[in-house]
Design an enzyme around this catalytic site. Structure first.
Site, PDB file in Angstrom:
ATOM      1  N   ASP A   1       0.842  -1.196   0.000  1.00  0.00           N
ATOM      2  CA  ASP A   1       0.000   0.000   0.000  1.00  0.00           C
ATOM      3  C   ASP A   1       0.878   1.246   0.000  1.00  0.00           C
ATOM      4  OD1 ASP A   1       0.708  -0.682   2.730  1.00  0.00           O
ATOM      5  OD2 ASP A   1      -0.726   0.836   3.412  1.00  0.00           O
TER       6      ASP A   1
ATOM      7  N   GLU B   1       0.055  -0.681   5.889  1.00  0.00           N
ATOM      8  CA  GLU B   1       1.162  -0.114   6.655  1.00  0.00           C
ATOM      9  C   GLU B   1       1.066   1.396   6.703  1.00  0.00           C
ATOM     10  OE1 GLU B   1       5.147   1.366   7.768  1.00  0.00           O
ATOM     11  OE2 GLU B   1       3.992   1.821   5.970  1.00  0.00           O
TER      12      GLU B   1
END
Length: 379
Positions: free
Chosen positions: A69, A134
């Site tokens: 991500d 994250e």
């Protein structure tokens, strides 16, 4: 062989802005399954995560952790090349969001792992844990994978988190720990009144600013062998009062503490609460403290694992990396509760910026470092 630079560009073309998966984990799952890895999607609460293992469960196991991500790119018009183009220019530089943080790191360890098990199948196992959470709240990413691993009896003996770890040049730095991070929201409630008649009011700002001044006057500590001194920063003070002749009823402040391994989040919360109780007793202004602990300080002490990674980095880059605990937080703060963990990745000075980019050769060098680490671990 898999070219980690090419895989980086392919991953960048997956628009995986948190919490969107964007096709990045699907791409990796296909590659890993083709290489003989057992792959599981470990999605939780709408967050996509990937677990992959090559080799027998319970065998001696090396792990990698990373995330696909990315943060939003901002205005695409501000970019030299579109942020999800994965453009490779004539100078061999890959452009796009995630080029450094950290689709390149994931590409490097995925490519290294696949090539390693194909070329020299080890007597042991590899586990890759890759999250899509994250850059977001981090509640359903690496934590979810580790929870699932515990339920399934999966275990890593050691782990490298592939976050960017070098300030300016490859081989400068590896992370063997991180400071903890805690945010404290302080509320102060007094008695509203006219500024000309302060004896009829109780000013919460006076108590609050006194409280904050005392917090910043005395150092929390003076550092340790592997950590700098803990730091306390006031990041906000507010009372929402538009009138200059009114003593407000309430005020608030926010304090962030980045702390070393001399402290815990709970210990700091108790310290701030005790301090607030004393100020409240002396001023009559009620002080309330709300703590948000996003990570505890931890250290992977120098030893065989740290020395092995450091030796490989030195051999591959001709630089001996500094063993550091600097920077913010990473998912290593979760992995450290599972197994010893270090962080080594690319140069990170362009992460989260417009025109994020990385030299393709640097990604290939990281792939080579990870491959050599696996050779050393399974020798």
């Amino acid at each position: 062989m898999i070219d980690a630079a090419d895989l980086t560009a392919r991953l960048i073309r997956c628009p995986s802005v948190t919490p969107e998966e964007g096709g990045a984990l699907v791409l990796l799952q296909d590659l890993l399954e083709e290489a003989g890895f057992e792959v599981h999607r470990v999605d939780r609460n709408g967050t996509a995560n990937l677990f992959a293992r090559w080799g027998a469960k319970g065998a001696r196991t090396f792990g990698f952790n990373g995330h696909t991500d990315v943060v939003p790119p901002g205005d695409p018009g501000s970019w030299t090349h579109p942020p999800f183009s994965g453009h490779l220019d004539d100078e061999g530089v890959i452009w796009g969001r995630g080029a450094t943080d950290m689709k390149s790191g994931v590409a490097a360890f995925v490519a290294a792992a696949i090539d390693f098990v194909r070329q020299t199948p080890p007597d042991g196992a590899l586990i890759l844990t890759i999250t899509g959470d994250e850059e977001g709240p981090s509640r359903d990413g690496t934590i979810a994978i580790l929870d699932w691993m515990a339920q399934q009896g999966e275990r890593m003996d050691v782990c490298i988190v592939g976050e960017p770890s070098n300030p300016d040049h490859m081989g400068e730095m590896m992370k063997i720990g991180r400071r903890g991070s805690a945010t404290f929201r302080i509320g102060a409630r007094g008695v509203q009144g006219h500024a000309a008649y302060p004896h009829r009011a109780r000013n919460p700002l006076h108590a609050l600013t006194r409280y904050l001044a005392e917090l910043t006057t005395e150092p929390l500590d003076h550092g340790t062998d592997h950590f700098d001194p803990s730091g306390l920063q006031i990041t906000s003070i507010d009372c929402g009062n538009p009138a200059s002749n009114v003593i407000p009823e309430s005020a608030s402040a926010v304090v962030n503490i980045r702390f070393n391994d001399l402290h815990s989040g709970a210990g700091l919360a108790e310290r701030l609460a005790d301090h607030a109780a004393r100020i409240e007793a002396e001023t009559g202004v009620a002080l309330t403290i709300t703590a948000e602990i996003s990570g505890e300080a931890f250290l992977t002490a120098p030893g065989p694992f740290v020395d092995m990674v450091r030796d490989v980095v030195t051999q591959e880059t001709n630089r001996q990396p500094v063993l550091s605990t600097s920077g913010g937080t990473s998912d290593a703060r979760f992995v450290k509760d599972h197994c010893p963990v270090v962080e080594f990745g690319l140069v990170g000075h362009l992460m989260h910026q417009v025109d994020e980019r990385v030299p393709a050769q640097q990604v290939r060098q990281l792939q080579s470092i990870y491959h050599r680490v696996l050779e050393r671990f399974f020798e």
